[in-house]
Design a protein around this motif. Structure first.
Motif, PDB file in Angstrom:
ATOM      1  N   GLU A  15     103.009  27.547  52.411  1.00 14.84           N
ATOM      2  CA  GLU A  15     103.844  28.386  51.560  1.00 14.84           C
ATOM      3  C   GLU A  15     104.495  27.605  50.426  1.00 14.84           C
ATOM      4  O   GLU A  15     104.921  28.192  49.441  1.00 14.84           O
ATOM      5  CB  GLU A  15     104.905  29.093  52.397  1.00 14.84           C
ATOM      6  CG  GLU A  15     104.288  30.131  53.325  1.00 14.84           C
ATOM      7  CD  GLU A  15     105.303  30.841  54.190  1.00 14.84           C
ATOM      8  OE1 GLU A  15     106.487  30.464  54.172  1.00 14.84           O
ATOM      9  OE2 GLU A  15     104.899  31.781  54.888  1.00 14.84           O
ATOM     10  N   GLU A  17     104.313  24.035  47.758  1.00 16.58           N
ATOM     11  CA  GLU A  17     103.363  23.087  47.179  1.00 16.58           C
ATOM     12  C   GLU A  17     103.424  21.710  47.814  1.00 16.58           C
ATOM     13  O   GLU A  17     102.451  20.974  47.807  1.00 16.58           O
ATOM     14  CB  GLU A  17     103.580  22.987  45.674  1.00 16.58           C
ATOM     15  CG  GLU A  17     103.132  24.240  44.956  1.00 16.58           C
ATOM     16  CD  GLU A  17     103.291  24.141  43.458  1.00 16.58           C
ATOM     17  OE1 GLU A  17     103.405  23.031  42.929  1.00 16.58           O
ATOM     18  OE2 GLU A  17     103.288  25.201  42.823  1.00 16.58           O
ATOM     19  N   HIS A  42      93.186  34.924  49.638  1.00 14.55           N
ATOM     20  CA  HIS A  42      94.556  34.490  49.921  1.00 14.55           C
ATOM     21  C   HIS A  42      95.192  33.843  48.692  1.00 14.55           C
ATOM     22  O   HIS A  42      96.395  33.990  48.467  1.00 14.55           O
ATOM     23  CB  HIS A  42      94.592  33.532  51.114  1.00 14.55           C
ATOM     24  CG  HIS A  42      94.531  34.246  52.417  1.00 14.55           C
ATOM     25  ND1 HIS A  42      93.351  34.688  52.971  1.00 14.55           N
ATOM     26  CD2 HIS A  42      95.509  34.632  53.267  1.00 14.55           C
ATOM     27  CE1 HIS A  42      93.611  35.292  54.111  1.00 14.55           C
ATOM     28  NE2 HIS A  42      94.915  35.275  54.311  1.00 14.55           N
ATOM     29  N   GLN A  43      94.407  33.154  47.906  1.00 14.28           N
ATOM     30  CA  GLN A  43      94.917  32.536  46.690  1.00 14.28           C
ATOM     31  C   GLN A  43      95.379  33.625  45.706  1.00 14.28           C
ATOM     32  O   GLN A  43      96.431  33.505  45.099  1.00 14.28           O
ATOM     33  CB  GLN A  43      93.836  31.676  46.062  1.00 14.28           C
ATOM     34  CG  GLN A  43      94.278  30.906  44.840  1.00 14.28           C
ATOM     35  CD  GLN A  43      93.159  30.061  44.268  1.00 14.28           C
ATOM     36  OE1 GLN A  43      92.016  30.109  44.698  1.00 14.28           O
ATOM     37  NE2 GLN A  43      93.485  29.278  43.266  1.00 14.28           N
ATOM     38  N   ARG A  44      94.622  34.709  45.582  1.00 11.34           N
ATOM     39  CA  ARG A  44      94.970  35.812  44.677  1.00 11.34           C
ATOM     40  C   ARG A  44      96.262  36.505  45.077  1.00 11.34           C
ATOM     41  O   ARG A  44      97.014  36.961  44.229  1.00 11.34           O
ATOM     42  CB  ARG A  44      93.849  36.844  44.645  1.00 11.34           C
ATOM     43  CG  ARG A  44      92.819  36.593  43.594  1.00 11.34           C
ATOM     44  CD  ARG A  44      91.948  37.813  43.381  1.00 11.34           C
ATOM     45  NE  ARG A  44      91.238  38.219  44.587  1.00 11.34           N
ATOM     46  CZ  ARG A  44      90.031  37.793  44.924  1.00 11.34           C
ATOM     47  NH1 ARG A  44      89.401  36.936  44.165  1.00 11.34           N
ATOM     48  NH2 ARG A  44      89.449  38.205  46.016  1.00 11.34           N
ATOM     49  N   HIS A  45      96.514  36.616  46.373  1.00  6.47           N
ATOM     50  CA  HIS A  45      97.708  37.310  46.847  1.00  6.47           C
ATOM     51  C   HIS A  45      98.992  36.556  46.522  1.00  6.47           C
ATOM     52  O   HIS A  45     100.064  37.160  46.475  1.00  6.47           O
ATOM     53  CB  HIS A  45      97.618  37.578  48.349  1.00  6.47           C
ATOM     54  CG  HIS A  45      96.703  38.706  48.674  1.00  6.47           C
ATOM     55  ND1 HIS A  45      97.075  40.017  48.603  1.00  6.47           N
ATOM     56  CD2 HIS A  45      95.406  38.708  49.050  1.00  6.47           C
ATOM     57  CE1 HIS A  45      96.058  40.793  48.934  1.00  6.47           C
ATOM     58  NE2 HIS A  45      95.023  40.012  49.206  1.00  6.47           N
ATOM     59  N   GLY A  46      98.924  35.254  46.342  1.00  3.14           N
ATOM     60  CA  GLY A  46     100.063  34.471  45.904  1.00  3.14           C
ATOM     61  C   GLY A  46     101.118  34.157  46.951  1.00  3.14           C
ATOM     62  O   GLY A  46     102.133  33.563  46.635  1.00  3.14           O
ATOM     63  N   GLN A  47     100.916  34.550  48.188  1.00  2.50           N
ATOM     64  CA  GLN A  47     101.896  34.237  49.230  1.00  2.50           C
ATOM     65  C   GLN A  47     101.949  32.739  49.491  1.00  2.50           C
ATOM     66  O   GLN A  47     103.008  32.181  49.723  1.00  2.50           O
ATOM     67  CB  GLN A  47     101.563  34.973  50.521  1.00  2.50           C
ATOM     68  CG  GLN A  47     102.515  34.629  51.662  1.00  2.50           C
ATOM     69  CD  GLN A  47     102.134  35.310  52.955  1.00  2.50           C
ATOM     70  OE1 GLN A  47     101.164  36.060  53.017  1.00  2.50           O
ATOM     71  NE2 GLN A  47     102.888  35.050  53.998  1.00  2.50           N
ATOM     72  N   TYR A  48     100.800  32.104  49.456  1.00  2.17           N
ATOM     73  CA  TYR A  48     100.714  30.675  49.725  1.00  2.17           C
ATOM     74  C   TYR A  48     100.576  29.932  48.406  1.00  2.17           C
ATOM     75  O   TYR A  48      99.768  30.289  47.565  1.00  2.17           O
ATOM     76  CB  TYR A  48      99.535  30.379  50.651  1.00  2.17           C
ATOM     77  CG  TYR A  48      99.685  31.060  51.980  1.00  2.17           C
ATOM     78  CD1 TYR A  48     100.526  30.535  52.943  1.00  2.17           C
ATOM     79  CD2 TYR A  48      99.009  32.232  52.256  1.00  2.17           C
ATOM     80  CE1 TYR A  48     100.690  31.163  54.163  1.00  2.17           C
ATOM     81  CE2 TYR A  48      99.163  32.865  53.481  1.00  2.17           C
ATOM     82  CZ  TYR A  48     100.003  32.335  54.419  1.00  2.17           C
ATOM     83  OH  TYR A  48     100.164  32.957  55.622  1.00  2.17           O
ATOM     84  N   ARG A  49     101.360  28.882  48.223  1.00  2.00           N
ATOM     85  CA  ARG A  49     101.379  28.152  46.955  1.00  2.00           C
ATOM     86  C   ARG A  49     100.414  26.964  46.947  1.00  2.00           C
ATOM     87  O   ARG A  49     100.145  26.389  45.899  1.00  2.00           O
ATOM     88  CB  ARG A  49     102.789  27.696  46.657  1.00  2.00           C
ATOM     89  CG  ARG A  49     103.735  28.890  46.529  1.00  2.00           C
ATOM     90  CD  ARG A  49     105.114  28.478  46.134  1.00  2.00           C
ATOM     91  NE  ARG A  49     105.134  27.678  44.923  1.00  2.00           N
ATOM     92  CZ  ARG A  49     105.349  28.162  43.702  1.00  2.00           C
ATOM     93  NH1 ARG A  49     105.553  29.448  43.543  1.00  2.00           N
ATOM     94  NH2 ARG A  49     105.376  27.357  42.669  1.00  2.00           N
ATOM     95  N   THR A  50      99.898  26.594  48.104  1.00  2.00           N
ATOM     96  CA  THR A  50      98.975  25.465  48.210  1.00  2.00           C
ATOM     97  C   THR A  50      97.890  25.804  49.229  1.00  2.00           C
ATOM     98  O   THR A  50      98.174  26.413  50.257  1.00  2.00           O
ATOM     99  CB  THR A  50      99.715  24.200  48.683  1.00  2.00           C
ATOM    100  OG1 THR A  50     100.769  23.926  47.776  1.00  2.00           O
ATOM    101  CG2 THR A  50      98.798  23.000  48.746  1.00  2.00           C
ATOM    102  N   PRO A  70      97.159  24.135  44.141  1.00  2.00           N
ATOM    103  CA  PRO A  70      96.812  24.039  42.719  1.00  2.00           C
ATOM    104  C   PRO A  70      95.944  22.809  42.472  1.00  2.00           C
ATOM    105  O   PRO A  70      95.961  21.868  43.243  1.00  2.00           O
ATOM    106  CB  PRO A  70      98.168  23.903  42.021  1.00  2.00           C
ATOM    107  CG  PRO A  70      99.077  23.352  43.048  1.00  2.00           C
ATOM    108  CD  PRO A  70      98.561  23.826  44.374  1.00  2.00           C
TER     109      PRO A  70
END
Length: 71
Positions: A15, A17, A42-50, A70
């Protein structure tokens, strides 16, 4: 005795970085296509930053990084 073979592809998300959150989301897949689809979703949903996507090298047991964000 039951022997469970680990899957070849692992996706891990955190969650934050700096990956300081314990118990990030971990998923395993048999195919690269399925792993990539879950990784991108999961990357598109933006809940997780890394996140990272890795492939297991069967013979050596070493993990190869396929993708991360990223970048």
């Amino acid at each position: 005795m039951i022997h469970v073979q680990p899957k070849l592809y692992h996706v891990v998300f955190w969650e934050t970085e700096d990956r300081s959150t314990s118990g990030g989301l971990r998923m395993q897949f048999d195919t690269l296509g399925a792993a990539l689809a879950a990784f991108e979703e999961h990357q598109r949903h933006g809940q997780y930053r890394t996140g990272i996507l890795m492939e297991s090298q069967k013979i050596s047991g070493v993990w190869k990084l396929i993708d991360r964000f990223p970048r």
